[in-house]
Write an enzyme that holds these catalytic residues in place. Structure first.
Site, PDB file in Angstrom:
ATOM      1  N   LYS A 177       0.774  -1.240  -0.018  1.00  0.00           N
ATOM      2  CA  LYS A 177       0.202   0.150  -0.108  1.00  0.00           C
ATOM      3  C   LYS A 177       0.865   1.164   0.117  1.00  0.00           C
ATOM      4  O   LYS A 177       0.748   2.010  -0.662  1.00  0.00           O
ATOM      5  CB  LYS A 177      -1.005  -0.265   1.255  1.00  0.00           C
ATOM      6  CG  LYS A 177      -1.998  -0.920   1.333  1.00  0.00           C
ATOM      7  CD  LYS A 177      -2.689  -1.281   2.418  1.00  0.00           C
ATOM      8  CE  LYS A 177      -3.802  -2.606   2.239  1.00  0.00           C
ATOM      9  NZ  LYS A 177      -4.544  -2.893   3.368  1.00  0.00           N
ATOM     10  N   GLN A 196      -4.180  -1.442   9.610  1.00  0.00           N
ATOM     11  CA  GLN A 196      -4.213  -2.781   9.129  1.00  0.00           C
ATOM     12  C   GLN A 196      -4.875  -3.838   9.963  1.00  0.00           C
ATOM     13  O   GLN A 196      -4.579  -4.024  11.084  1.00  0.00           O
ATOM     14  CB  GLN A 196      -2.960  -3.255   8.805  1.00  0.00           C
ATOM     15  CG  GLN A 196      -2.703  -4.501   8.031  1.00  0.00           C
ATOM     16  CD  GLN A 196      -3.405  -4.540   6.580  1.00  0.00           C
ATOM     17  OE1 GLN A 196      -3.106  -3.528   5.887  1.00  0.00           O
ATOM     18  NE2 GLN A 196      -4.080  -5.416   6.210  1.00  0.00           N
ATOM     19  N   ASP A 229     -10.531   3.162   4.350  1.00  0.00           N
ATOM     20  CA  ASP A 229     -11.162   1.938   4.272  1.00  0.00           C
ATOM     21  C   ASP A 229     -12.334   1.503   4.211  1.00  0.00           C
ATOM     22  O   ASP A 229     -12.937   0.596   4.018  1.00  0.00           O
ATOM     23  CB  ASP A 229     -10.279   1.016   5.566  1.00  0.00           C
ATOM     24  CG  ASP A 229      -9.350  -0.136   5.294  1.00  0.00           C
ATOM     25  OD1 ASP A 229      -9.515  -0.365   3.985  1.00  0.00           O
ATOM     26  OD2 ASP A 229      -9.007  -0.693   6.195  1.00  0.00           O
TER      27      ASP A 229
END
Ligand code: NAP
Length: 294
Positions: free
Chosen positions: A54, A98, A121
Protein backbone atom coordinates in the site's frame (compact mmCIF):
# COMPACT_ATOMS: atom_id res chain seq x y z
CA UNK A 1 -20.64 -19.93 -24.20
CA UNK A 2 -17.17 -18.99 -22.99
CA UNK A 3 -17.14 -16.03 -20.67
CA UNK A 4 -15.15 -12.88 -21.18
CA UNK A 5 -12.45 -12.80 -18.49
CA UNK A 6 -12.62 -9.52 -16.59
CA UNK A 7 -9.04 -8.29 -16.25
CA UNK A 8 -8.92 -6.55 -12.88
CA UNK A 9 -5.19 -6.01 -13.15
CA UNK A 10 -5.51 -4.06 -16.41
CA UNK A 11 -8.50 -2.04 -15.13
CA UNK A 12 -6.64 -1.20 -11.92
CA UNK A 13 -3.56 -0.09 -13.89
CA UNK A 14 -5.69 2.25 -16.03
CA UNK A 15 -7.41 3.67 -12.95
CA UNK A 16 -4.01 4.12 -11.32
CA UNK A 17 -2.89 6.35 -14.22
CA UNK A 18 -5.99 8.53 -13.76
CA UNK A 19 -5.47 8.71 -9.98
CA UNK A 20 -1.83 9.76 -10.55
CA UNK A 21 -3.02 12.62 -12.80
CA UNK A 22 -5.55 13.75 -10.16
CA UNK A 23 -2.89 13.52 -7.44
CA UNK A 24 -0.51 15.66 -9.54
CA UNK A 25 -3.25 18.28 -10.09
CA UNK A 26 -4.02 18.30 -6.34
CA UNK A 27 -0.34 18.71 -5.47
CA UNK A 28 0.10 21.59 -7.93
CA UNK A 29 -3.10 23.26 -6.73
CA UNK A 30 -2.58 22.95 -2.98
CA UNK A 31 1.21 22.80 -2.64
CA UNK A 32 1.14 19.44 -0.90
CA UNK A 33 0.60 15.81 -1.95
CA UNK A 34 -2.30 13.73 -0.61
CA UNK A 35 -1.06 11.71 2.39
CA UNK A 36 -1.89 8.13 3.38
CA UNK A 37 -0.98 6.87 6.86
CA UNK A 38 -0.89 3.10 7.30
CA UNK A 39 -0.66 1.64 10.79
CA UNK A 40 0.53 -1.90 11.42
CA UNK A 41 0.54 -3.47 14.88
CA UNK A 42 2.71 -6.57 15.28
CA UNK A 43 4.56 -8.56 12.65
CA UNK A 44 2.05 -10.77 10.87
CA UNK A 45 3.91 -11.56 7.60
CA UNK A 46 0.81 -11.23 5.36
CA UNK A 47 -0.12 -7.87 6.95
CA UNK A 48 3.48 -6.66 6.54
CA UNK A 49 3.29 -7.45 2.81
CA UNK A 50 -0.06 -5.62 2.46
CA UNK A 51 1.19 -2.56 4.34
CA UNK A 52 4.39 -2.37 2.29
CA UNK A 53 2.51 -2.69 -1.00
CA UNK A 54 0.00 0.00 0.00
CA UNK A 55 2.85 2.39 0.87
CA UNK A 56 4.68 1.58 -2.35
CA UNK A 57 1.56 2.12 -4.48
CA UNK A 58 0.77 5.44 -2.74
CA UNK A 59 4.29 6.71 -3.50
CA UNK A 60 4.12 5.43 -7.10
CA UNK A 61 0.97 7.51 -7.66
CA UNK A 62 2.62 10.63 -6.21
CA UNK A 63 1.15 10.56 -2.70
CA UNK A 64 2.96 10.84 0.62
CA UNK A 65 3.07 7.59 2.55
CA UNK A 66 3.43 7.52 6.33
CA UNK A 67 4.04 4.04 7.71
CA UNK A 68 3.68 3.40 11.44
CA UNK A 69 4.81 -0.01 12.63
CA UNK A 70 4.02 -0.64 16.31
CA UNK A 71 5.11 -3.59 18.45
CA UNK A 72 2.79 -6.57 19.04
CA UNK A 73 2.27 -5.56 22.71
CA UNK A 74 1.03 -2.03 21.88
CA UNK A 75 -1.75 -1.00 24.26
CA UNK A 76 -5.20 0.16 23.18
CA UNK A 77 -4.42 3.59 24.69
CA UNK A 78 -1.19 3.94 22.69
CA UNK A 79 -2.91 2.94 19.44
CA UNK A 80 -5.79 5.36 20.08
CA UNK A 81 -3.25 8.11 20.83
CA UNK A 82 -1.58 7.51 17.44
CA UNK A 83 -4.97 7.59 15.67
CA UNK A 84 -5.77 10.90 17.42
CA UNK A 85 -2.41 12.31 16.30
CA UNK A 86 -3.07 11.26 12.69
CA UNK A 87 -6.61 12.70 12.84
CA UNK A 88 -5.12 16.06 13.83
CA UNK A 89 -2.30 15.97 11.26
CA UNK A 90 -3.28 18.06 8.23
CA UNK A 91 -0.78 16.33 5.96
CA UNK A 92 -2.66 13.04 6.48
CA UNK A 93 -5.78 12.60 4.31
CA UNK A 94 -6.26 8.89 4.76
CA UNK A 95 -5.75 6.62 7.79
CA UNK A 96 -5.72 2.87 7.47
CA UNK A 97 -5.21 0.58 10.45
CA UNK A 98 -4.28 -2.82 9.07
CA UNK A 99 -6.65 -5.52 10.30
CA UNK A 100 -6.77 -7.96 11.96
CA UNK A 101 -5.25 -6.39 15.06
CA UNK A 102 -3.64 -8.54 17.79
CA UNK A 103 -6.34 -10.16 19.93
CA UNK A 104 -5.89 -7.91 22.97
CA UNK A 105 -6.92 -4.83 20.94
CA UNK A 106 -10.49 -3.72 20.25
CA UNK A 107 -10.68 -3.22 16.46
CA UNK A 108 -14.10 -1.58 16.43
CA UNK A 109 -13.04 1.04 18.98
CA UNK A 110 -9.95 1.80 16.88
CA UNK A 111 -11.94 2.09 13.64
CA UNK A 112 -14.50 4.30 15.42
CA UNK A 113 -11.69 6.58 16.59
CA UNK A 114 -10.64 7.39 13.00
CA UNK A 115 -12.00 10.68 11.63
CA UNK A 116 -14.69 9.46 9.15
CA UNK A 117 -13.38 11.99 6.59
CA UNK A 118 -10.02 10.15 6.70
CA UNK A 119 -11.45 6.61 6.91
CA UNK A 120 -10.15 5.49 3.51
CA UNK A 121 -10.93 1.83 4.29
CA UNK A 122 -14.60 2.89 4.52
CA UNK A 123 -15.19 0.79 7.64
CA UNK A 124 -16.29 3.50 10.10
CA UNK A 125 -19.98 3.09 11.04
CA UNK A 126 -20.53 6.70 9.93
CA UNK A 127 -19.36 5.82 6.42
CA UNK A 128 -21.45 2.62 6.43
CA UNK A 129 -24.41 4.83 7.42
CA UNK A 130 -23.71 7.32 4.62
CA UNK A 131 -23.65 4.43 2.14
CA UNK A 132 -26.93 3.03 3.46
CA UNK A 133 -28.47 6.52 3.31
CA UNK A 134 -27.23 7.23 -0.23
CA UNK A 135 -25.00 10.09 0.98
CA UNK A 136 -21.43 10.75 -0.14
CA UNK A 137 -18.86 9.13 2.13
CA UNK A 138 -15.96 6.74 1.79
CA UNK A 139 -16.81 3.22 0.65
CA UNK A 140 -15.15 -0.04 1.65
CA UNK A 141 -12.41 -0.69 -0.91
CA UNK A 142 -13.13 -4.23 -2.13
CA UNK A 143 -16.85 -3.73 -2.90
CA UNK A 144 -16.05 -0.37 -4.49
CA UNK A 145 -13.56 -2.13 -6.78
CA UNK A 146 -16.16 -4.80 -7.62
CA UNK A 147 -18.67 -2.12 -8.57
CA UNK A 148 -16.13 -0.42 -10.85
CA UNK A 149 -15.56 -3.73 -12.67
CA UNK A 150 -19.31 -4.37 -12.95
CA UNK A 151 -19.99 -0.91 -14.37
CA UNK A 152 -17.10 -1.29 -16.80
CA UNK A 153 -18.36 -4.69 -17.92
CA UNK A 154 -22.12 -4.08 -17.98
CA UNK A 155 -22.64 -0.32 -18.17
CA UNK A 156 -26.01 0.54 -16.61
CA UNK A 157 -26.91 -2.00 -13.89
CA UNK A 158 -30.44 -0.67 -13.45
CA UNK A 159 -33.12 -3.35 -13.02
CA UNK A 160 -30.70 -6.29 -12.94
CA UNK A 161 -31.14 -9.08 -10.38
CA UNK A 162 -28.02 -9.33 -8.22
CA UNK A 163 -27.06 -11.78 -5.51
CA UNK A 164 -24.27 -11.11 -3.03
CA UNK A 165 -23.13 -14.22 -1.19
CA UNK A 166 -21.58 -13.22 2.16
CA UNK A 167 -22.73 -10.44 4.50
CA UNK A 168 -19.56 -9.18 6.16
CA UNK A 169 -19.16 -5.52 7.09
CA UNK A 170 -16.02 -5.48 4.95
CA UNK A 171 -17.46 -6.87 1.71
CA UNK A 172 -20.98 -8.33 1.52
CA UNK A 173 -23.09 -5.64 3.19
CA UNK A 174 -21.48 -2.63 1.46
CA UNK A 175 -21.57 -4.54 -1.85
CA UNK A 176 -25.32 -5.07 -1.48
CA UNK A 177 -25.80 -1.36 -0.67
CA UNK A 178 -23.76 -0.30 -3.70
CA UNK A 179 -25.78 -2.55 -6.02
CA UNK A 180 -29.02 -1.26 -4.54
CA UNK A 181 -27.84 2.29 -5.21
CA UNK A 182 -27.29 1.20 -8.83
CA UNK A 183 -30.98 0.17 -8.95
CA UNK A 184 -30.34 -3.57 -8.91
CA UNK A 185 -32.77 -5.86 -7.13
CA UNK A 186 -30.51 -7.35 -4.50
CA UNK A 187 -30.52 -10.65 -2.63
CA UNK A 188 -28.01 -10.80 0.23
CA UNK A 189 -27.21 -14.44 1.02
CA UNK A 190 -25.31 -15.89 3.97
CA UNK A 191 -24.63 -19.12 5.83
CA UNK A 192 -28.29 -19.57 6.83
CA UNK A 193 -29.67 -18.96 3.33
CA UNK A 194 -31.87 -21.78 2.01
CA UNK A 195 -31.67 -23.03 -1.59
CA UNK A 196 -28.58 -20.98 -2.45
CA UNK A 197 -28.11 -22.72 -5.81
CA UNK A 198 -31.62 -21.75 -6.90
CA UNK A 199 -31.14 -18.13 -5.80
CA UNK A 200 -27.77 -17.86 -7.55
CA UNK A 201 -29.36 -19.37 -10.68
CA UNK A 202 -31.82 -16.45 -10.94
CA UNK A 203 -29.21 -13.70 -10.78
CA UNK A 204 -27.83 -11.55 -13.59
CA UNK A 205 -24.98 -10.54 -11.28
CA UNK A 206 -23.31 -12.88 -8.78
CA UNK A 207 -20.84 -11.46 -6.26
CA UNK A 208 -19.26 -14.22 -4.16
CA UNK A 209 -17.59 -13.15 -0.89
CA UNK A 210 -17.52 -16.19 1.37
CA UNK A 211 -13.98 -17.55 1.60
CA UNK A 212 -14.92 -21.16 0.82
CA UNK A 213 -13.00 -22.70 -2.08
CA UNK A 214 -15.14 -23.13 -5.23
CA UNK A 215 -18.39 -23.54 -3.25
CA UNK A 216 -20.45 -21.88 -6.00
CA UNK A 217 -20.73 -24.48 -8.69
CA UNK A 218 -20.58 -23.69 -12.38
CA UNK A 219 -23.94 -25.22 -13.18
CA UNK A 220 -25.66 -22.90 -10.65
CA UNK A 221 -24.85 -19.86 -12.82
CA UNK A 222 -27.60 -18.43 -15.01
CA UNK A 223 -26.56 -18.39 -18.68
CA UNK A 224 -25.25 -14.92 -19.52
CA UNK A 225 -24.70 -13.81 -15.91
CA UNK A 226 -21.75 -11.70 -14.77
CA UNK A 227 -19.71 -13.23 -11.94
CA UNK A 228 -17.44 -11.34 -9.54
CA UNK A 229 -15.41 -13.65 -7.32
CA UNK A 230 -14.05 -11.93 -4.20
CA UNK A 231 -13.12 -15.10 -2.30
CA UNK A 232 -9.54 -16.23 -1.90
CA UNK A 233 -8.66 -19.65 -0.53
CA UNK A 234 -5.32 -21.42 -0.59
CA UNK A 235 -5.66 -25.04 -1.67
CA UNK A 236 -3.40 -27.86 -2.80
CA UNK A 237 -4.29 -29.07 -6.32
CA UNK A 238 -2.28 -31.79 -8.06
CA UNK A 239 0.38 -31.38 -5.38
CA UNK A 240 0.70 -27.64 -6.03
CA UNK A 241 -0.33 -24.70 -3.84
CA UNK A 242 -2.96 -22.59 -5.60
CA UNK A 243 -5.14 -19.59 -4.84
CA UNK A 244 -8.78 -20.19 -5.81
CA UNK A 245 -11.99 -18.23 -5.49
CA UNK A 246 -15.45 -19.03 -4.15
CA UNK A 247 -16.64 -19.96 -7.65
CA UNK A 248 -15.80 -23.02 -9.75
CA UNK A 249 -14.12 -20.87 -12.41
CA UNK A 250 -13.99 -23.38 -15.28
CA UNK A 251 -17.62 -24.45 -14.84
CA UNK A 252 -18.92 -20.90 -14.38
CA UNK A 253 -16.94 -19.59 -17.36
CA UNK A 254 -18.90 -21.97 -19.59
CA UNK A 255 -22.18 -20.29 -18.59
CA UNK A 256 -21.40 -16.70 -17.65
CA UNK A 257 -20.99 -13.79 -20.08
CA UNK A 258 -18.13 -12.39 -17.98
CA UNK A 259 -16.22 -13.52 -14.89
CA UNK A 260 -13.31 -12.36 -12.76
CA UNK A 261 -10.38 -14.75 -12.34
CA UNK A 262 -8.62 -15.48 -9.02
CA UNK A 263 -5.98 -14.14 -8.86
CA UNK A 264 -6.03 -11.12 -11.18
CA UNK A 265 -9.68 -10.09 -10.79
CA UNK A 266 -10.88 -8.36 -7.62
CA UNK A 267 -7.52 -8.42 -5.76
CA UNK A 268 -5.77 -5.65 -7.75
CA UNK A 269 -8.91 -3.50 -7.47
CA UNK A 270 -8.86 -3.46 -3.67
CA UNK A 271 -5.56 -1.60 -3.37
CA UNK A 272 -6.46 0.76 -6.25
CA UNK A 273 -9.80 1.59 -4.57
CA UNK A 274 -7.81 2.51 -1.47
CA UNK A 275 -5.70 4.88 -3.57
CA UNK A 276 -8.89 6.26 -5.12
CA UNK A 277 -10.41 6.85 -1.66
CA UNK A 278 -7.25 8.62 -0.45
CA UNK A 279 -7.29 10.94 -3.46
CA UNK A 280 -11.02 11.56 -2.89
CA UNK A 281 -10.50 12.27 0.83
CA UNK A 282 -7.72 14.76 0.00
CA UNK A 283 -9.89 16.70 -2.48
CA UNK A 284 -12.88 16.76 -0.13
CA UNK A 285 -10.82 17.82 2.89
CA UNK A 286 -9.33 20.66 0.80
CA UNK A 287 -12.86 21.75 -0.22
CA UNK A 288 -12.15 20.98 -3.90
CA UNK A 289 -14.52 19.16 -6.29
CA UNK A 290 -13.29 15.58 -6.58
CA UNK A 291 -12.58 14.31 -10.10
CA UNK A 292 -14.90 11.57 -11.38
CA UNK A 293 -12.55 8.82 -12.55
CA UNK A 294 -14.87 5.88 -13.26
P1 NAP B 1 -16.13 -13.18 6.38
O1 NAP B 1 -16.16 -12.00 7.25
O2 NAP B 1 -15.61 -14.49 6.89
O3 NAP B 1 -17.62 -13.40 5.84
C1 NAP B 1 -17.96 -14.54 5.12
C2 NAP B 1 -19.43 -14.50 4.81
O4 NAP B 1 -19.76 -15.68 4.08
C3 NAP B 1 -20.34 -14.48 6.05
O5 NAP B 1 -21.35 -13.50 5.89
C4 NAP B 1 -20.93 -15.88 6.08
O6 NAP B 1 -22.27 -15.92 6.54
C5 NAP B 1 -20.94 -16.24 4.61
N1 NAP B 1 -20.95 -17.69 4.45
C6 NAP B 1 -20.18 -18.63 5.06
N2 NAP B 1 -20.50 -19.87 4.64
C7 NAP B 1 -21.48 -19.70 3.74
C8 NAP B 1 -22.24 -20.61 2.96
N3 NAP B 1 -22.05 -21.93 3.02
N4 NAP B 1 -23.19 -20.12 2.14
C9 NAP B 1 -23.40 -18.79 2.05
N5 NAP B 1 -22.71 -17.87 2.76
C10 NAP B 1 -21.77 -18.33 3.61
O7 NAP B 1 -15.29 -12.91 5.06
P2 NAP B 1 -14.98 -11.53 4.25
O8 NAP B 1 -14.03 -10.70 5.01
O9 NAP B 1 -16.24 -10.94 3.75
O10 NAP B 1 -14.18 -12.16 3.01
C11 NAP B 1 -14.77 -13.11 2.15
C12 NAP B 1 -13.72 -13.65 1.22
O11 NAP B 1 -13.24 -12.61 0.40
C13 NAP B 1 -12.48 -14.25 1.90
O12 NAP B 1 -12.00 -15.33 1.12
C14 NAP B 1 -11.48 -13.13 1.84
O13 NAP B 1 -10.14 -13.60 1.84
C15 NAP B 1 -11.83 -12.55 0.50
N6 NAP B 1 -11.44 -11.12 0.36
C16 NAP B 1 -10.69 -10.82 -0.73
C17 NAP B 1 -10.33 -9.51 -0.93
C18 NAP B 1 -9.55 -9.16 -2.13
O14 NAP B 1 -9.04 -8.06 -2.21
N7 NAP B 1 -9.42 -10.05 -3.11
C19 NAP B 1 -10.70 -8.51 -0.02
C20 NAP B 1 -11.49 -8.86 1.08
C21 NAP B 1 -11.86 -10.18 1.25
P3 NAP B 1 -22.69 -15.58 8.09
O15 NAP B 1 -22.70 -14.10 8.18
O16 NAP B 1 -24.04 -16.19 8.21
O17 NAP B 1 -21.65 -16.23 8.95
Amino acid sequence: MTAHIIDGKAYAAGLGDKIADSVAAFTTGTGRAPGLAVVLVGSDPASEVYVRSKGRMARKLGMESFEHVLPEDTTQAALLALVAELNADDSVDGILVQLPLPRHLDSLAVVEAIDPAKDVDGLHPVNAGYLASGLPGLTSCTPLGCLMLLRDSLGDLSGLDAIVVGRSILVGKPMAQLLLAENCTVTLAHSRTRDLAEKVGKADIVVAAVGSAEMIQGDWIRPGATVIDVGTSRVIRDGEKRLVGDVDFAGAARKARAITPVPGGVGPMTIMSLMHNTMLAAYRRAGLPAPQLW
